[in-house]
Design an enzyme around this catalytic site. Structure first.
Site, mmCIF file in Angstrom:
data_model
loop_
_atom_site.group_PDB
_atom_site.id
_atom_site.type_symbol
_atom_site.label_atom_id
_atom_site.label_comp_id
_atom_site.label_asym_id
_atom_site.label_seq_id
_atom_site.Cartn_x
_atom_site.Cartn_y
_atom_site.Cartn_z
ATOM 1 N N LYS A 98 0.891 -1.173 -0.121
ATOM 2 C CA LYS A 98 -0.098 -0.089 0.067
ATOM 3 C C LYS A 98 0.831 1.352 0.137
ATOM 4 O O LYS A 98 1.973 1.122 0.343
ATOM 5 C CB LYS A 98 -1.017 -0.065 1.208
ATOM 6 C CG LYS A 98 -2.213 0.873 1.055
ATOM 7 C CD LYS A 98 -3.255 0.275 0.520
ATOM 8 C CE LYS A 98 -4.344 1.080 0.067
ATOM 9 N NZ LYS A 98 -5.624 0.422 -0.414
ATOM 10 N N ASP A 136 -6.814 4.415 -4.730
ATOM 11 C CA ASP A 136 -7.551 4.341 -3.280
ATOM 12 C C ASP A 136 -8.281 5.627 -3.170
ATOM 13 O O ASP A 136 -8.516 6.450 -3.988
ATOM 14 C CB ASP A 136 -6.672 3.816 -2.421
ATOM 15 C CG ASP A 136 -7.274 3.379 -1.002
ATOM 16 O OD1 ASP A 136 -7.776 2.278 -0.871
ATOM 17 O OD2 ASP A 136 -7.281 4.073 -0.129
HETATM 18 P P1 NDP Z 1 -12.888 7.729 -3.268
HETATM 19 O O1 NDP Z 1 -11.870 8.839 -2.782
HETATM 20 O O2 NDP Z 1 -13.313 7.642 -4.376
HETATM 21 O O3 NDP Z 1 -14.048 8.195 -2.201
HETATM 22 C C1 NDP Z 1 -13.931 8.202 -0.910
HETATM 23 C C2 NDP Z 1 -15.475 8.574 -0.159
HETATM 24 O O4 NDP Z 1 -15.226 8.397 1.140
HETATM 25 C C3 NDP Z 1 -15.520 10.028 -0.331
HETATM 26 O O5 NDP Z 1 -17.167 10.150 -0.597
HETATM 27 C C4 NDP Z 1 -15.207 10.531 0.699
HETATM 28 O O6 NDP Z 1 -15.604 11.918 1.119
HETATM 29 C C5 NDP Z 1 -15.521 9.738 1.981
HETATM 30 N N1 NDP Z 1 -14.444 9.744 2.846
HETATM 31 C C6 NDP Z 1 -13.050 9.508 2.705
HETATM 32 N N2 NDP Z 1 -12.657 9.890 3.737
HETATM 33 C C7 NDP Z 1 -13.327 10.034 4.779
HETATM 34 C C8 NDP Z 1 -13.381 10.309 6.290
HETATM 35 N N3 NDP Z 1 -12.145 10.285 6.625
HETATM 36 N N4 NDP Z 1 -14.603 10.352 6.806
HETATM 37 C C9 NDP Z 1 -15.533 10.489 6.102
HETATM 38 N N5 NDP Z 1 -15.876 10.063 4.700
HETATM 39 C C10 NDP Z 1 -14.629 9.973 4.272
HETATM 40 O O7 NDP Z 1 -12.338 6.521 -2.501
HETATM 41 P P2 NDP Z 1 -12.759 4.835 -2.888
HETATM 42 O O8 NDP Z 1 -14.087 4.860 -3.128
HETATM 43 O O9 NDP Z 1 -11.721 4.546 -3.692
HETATM 44 O O10 NDP Z 1 -12.391 4.298 -1.452
HETATM 45 C C11 NDP Z 1 -13.416 4.052 -0.169
HETATM 46 C C12 NDP Z 1 -13.062 3.006 0.487
HETATM 47 O O11 NDP Z 1 -12.850 1.943 -0.074
HETATM 48 C C13 NDP Z 1 -11.576 3.210 1.174
HETATM 49 O O12 NDP Z 1 -11.624 2.549 2.586
HETATM 50 C C14 NDP Z 1 -10.747 2.416 0.319
HETATM 51 O O13 NDP Z 1 -9.391 1.904 0.926
HETATM 52 C C15 NDP Z 1 -11.601 1.210 -0.119
HETATM 53 N N6 NDP Z 1 -11.302 0.405 -1.393
HETATM 54 C C16 NDP Z 1 -10.957 1.097 -2.543
HETATM 55 C C17 NDP Z 1 -10.802 -0.017 -3.464
HETATM 56 C C18 NDP Z 1 -10.863 0.736 -4.718
HETATM 57 O O14 NDP Z 1 -10.549 0.075 -5.870
HETATM 58 N N7 NDP Z 1 -10.955 2.209 -5.026
HETATM 59 C C19 NDP Z 1 -10.772 -1.189 -3.463
HETATM 60 C C20 NDP Z 1 -11.152 -1.462 -2.241
HETATM 61 C C21 NDP Z 1 -11.297 -0.834 -1.168
HETATM 62 P P3 NDP Z 1 -14.854 13.412 0.916
HETATM 63 O O15 NDP Z 1 -14.936 13.400 -0.601
HETATM 64 O O16 NDP Z 1 -15.957 14.252 1.132
HETATM 65 O O17 NDP Z 1 -13.507 13.059 1.666
HETATM 66 O O1 2IT Z 2 -7.742 -1.613 -1.232
HETATM 67 C C1 2IT Z 2 -7.706 -1.844 -2.114
HETATM 68 O O2 2IT Z 2 -7.791 -3.189 -2.385
HETATM 69 C C2 2IT Z 2 -7.224 -0.838 -3.467
HETATM 70 N N1 2IT Z 2 -7.457 0.116 -3.092
HETATM 71 C C3 2IT Z 2 -7.437 -1.646 -4.746
HETATM 72 C C4 2IT Z 2 -5.964 -1.696 -5.039
HETATM 73 C C5 2IT Z 2 -5.516 -2.466 -6.393
HETATM 74 O O3 2IT Z 2 -4.332 -2.588 -6.681
HETATM 75 O O4 2IT Z 2 -6.332 -2.477 -7.233
#
Ligand code: NDP
Ligand code: 2IT
Length: 456
Positions: A136, A176
């Site tokens: 990560k 992420d």
């Molecule tokens: P994005 O940046 O696209 O979206 C994040 C969302 O979560 C936004 O709506 C943001 O609001 C909100 N958010 C982030 N931090 C906070 C906080 N501290 N408190 C409240 N709301 C918060 O990220 P992703 O959708 O990619 O990721 C979301 C989650 O999913 C994370 O935990 C990530 O690690 C996990 N994840 C992501 C993957 C991926 O492929 N992208 C894969 C697997 C897991 P705001 O815009 O206001 O900050």
């Molecule tokens: O938390 C996760 O699994 C991710 N942010 C996606 C990682 C990836 O390599 O696609």
């Protein structure tokens, strides 16, 4: 949370010294302690069954990253002022493949958060069945409110250092929180400039330059495929369910899309400022326009849907009555209090789209009330699984159609559900998907580490 971790620690016997050493060696890293505690607690029966793994130090080794890189990221803002951020890459475990995991850009990023995410990634990536190790990275850079030029200069500077440590067969970062298609583009461009190599060193790339169809949708879709498989196993499904999804980023958006396609009604979404409740069902077109096109706040949703209600503060989203909760924002967003409210309101199905969104107290409340609880490292593995499919396509210099990738993703998520259910049952913990995911994810990595020996 501290009290509960203490309690969990007391359940440990064979693995207690491992957790004690982690806490002693890594002070002030609460998220890392939390992730390790949850995993070790469920691996105790595995340690008892495999004394040879204990003797080979597999447990002691798996909690220590193979490599941690921390670096300065200087860049110049639009006013000509020099800014300095801190960059991280934690290369946690490469026993089953090159390090693989996202890059988080958020002001809260620190080494504890990087290590908890890298540690979780080891087991998640193992569960996908694909050859990817765990890693990560990220930075405390905040993309919010920055111009495209500022984001580009930051990403270029970040990659100037990171490029020394990654590679298509070494370490393959991805998106992420705060890292989406735009940031991956700037980082890929800089890597290519530095190395003079067009290679699959990042995933989540644009479709014109090596990206995979369905990667954008994969985490959210995968979450719903996983939860649908879990519900089907209990004679249930998304059809007719009322769903609450936190967040409104990549994972949340495509979880809403797929849950809706599967016949559910999603009534609420959020961002870090607050949440919207739309009794008639969230209008995803409006969300995509606000978030993906305008990069604006979710409070604007009420301009598109006058009957919807915006409430400031993101925690309140868990007070909305629902059948299914899909936390898709960030770690520890559901605490014990919110979990109890969800249970009191009749919610009995929880699928973690975010990484570690439920505190230990929340998980205990869900489990003791018999909820169907899909833990993050299984439920959100669809994103990284599709990243691995992107790597395969890059290696073949070929691309699959959307349906081909989507079908593979679906099969992977159903298999993850089957494998973790079986692992839980095999160890006498039928229905405990937290234990099943940790055990099934761990066993494959442990076998690989054991076979590869110890480097003296
Ligand atoms: P994005 O940046 O696209 O979206 C994040 C969302 O979560 C936004 O709506 C943001 O609001 C909100 N958010 C982030 N931090 C906070 C906080 N501290 N408190 C409240 N709301 C918060 O990220 P992703 O959708 O990619 O990721 C979301 C989650 O999913 C994370 O935990 C990530 O690690 C996990 N994840 C992501 C993957 C991926 O492929 N992208 C894969 C697997 C897991 P705001 O815009 O206001 O900050
Ligand atoms: O938390 C996760 O699994 C991710 N942010 C996606 C990682 C990836 O390599 O696609």
């Amino acid at each position: 949370m501290k009290e509960l971790q203490q309690e969990n620690k007391e359940c440990l016997t064979v693995l207690k010294p491992v957790l004690d050493a982690v806490i002693k060696r890594n002070p002030n890293e609460p998220e890392f302690h939390q992730a390790v505690t949850e995993v070790l607690e469920t691996l105790e029966p595995v340690a008892e069954k495999h004394p040879e793994w204990v003797a080979a130090g597999i447990f002691d080794r798996i909690v220590e990253p193979e490599r941690q890189i921390i670096f300065r990221v200087p860049w110049v803002d639009d006013k000509g002022k020099v800014q300095v951020n801190r960059g991280f890459r934690v290369q946690f475990n490469s026993a089953i493949g090159p390090y693989k995991g996202g890059i988080r850009l958020h002001p809260s990023v620190n080494i504890s958060i990087m290590k908890f995410l890298g540690f979780e990634q080891i087991f998640k990536n193992s569960l996908t069945g694909l050859p990817i190790g765990g890693g990560k990275g990220g930075s405390d850079f905040d993309p919010k409110g920055k111009s495209d030029g500022e984001v580009m200069r930051f990403c270029q500077s970040f990659m100037t250092e990171l490029a020394k440590h990654i590679g298509a067969d070494t370490d393959v970062p991805a998106g992420d929180i705060g890292t989406g298609a735009r940031e991956i583009g700037y980082m890929f461009g800089q890597y290519k400039r530095l190395r003079n190599e067009f290679t699959g060193v990042l995933t989540g790339k644009g479709l014109e330059w090596g990206g995979s169809l369905a990667r954008t949708q994969a985490t959210g879709y995968g979450l719903c495929y996983f939860m649908e498989a879990a519900m089907n196993d209990h004679g249930d499904s998304f059809k007719g369910k009322t769903v609450v999804v936190s967040g409104s980023g990549n994972v949340a958006t495509y979880a809403v899309e797929k849950a809706t396609q599967l016949g559910a009604k999603v009534v609420a979404m959020s961002d870090s400022g607050g949440y919207v409740y739309d009794a008639e069902g969230i209008d995803l077109k409006a969300i995509k326009e606000i978030k993906e096109v305008k990069r604006a706040r979710i409070s604007e949703y009420v301009n598109y849907r006058p009957n919807a209600v915006y409430t400031p503060g993101c925690k309140g989203i868990w007070t909305i009555k629902c059948d299914v909760a899909l936390p898709c924002a960030t770690q520890n967003e559901i605490d014990g209090e919110s979990a109890q409210i969800l249970i009191d309101n009749g919610c009995r199905i929880v699928g973690e789209g975010a990484n570690m969104p439920s505190t230990p107290e929340a998980i205990a409340i869900f489990q003791s009330n018999g909820a169907l609880f899909g833990p993050a490292k299984a439920a959100n593995a669809g994103g990284v699984a599709t990243s691995a499919l992107e790597m395969s396509q890059n290696s073949m210099r070929y691309s699959w159609t959307f349906d081909e990738v989507d079908n593979k993703l679906h099969d992977i998520m159903v298999n993850i559900y089957k494998n973790i259910s079986k692992a839980a049952a095999d160890y006498g913990m039928k229905g405990n998907l937290v234990a099943g995911a940790n055990i099934a994810g761990f066993e494959k990595v442990a076998k690989a580490m054991y076979a590869q020996g110890i480097a003296y």
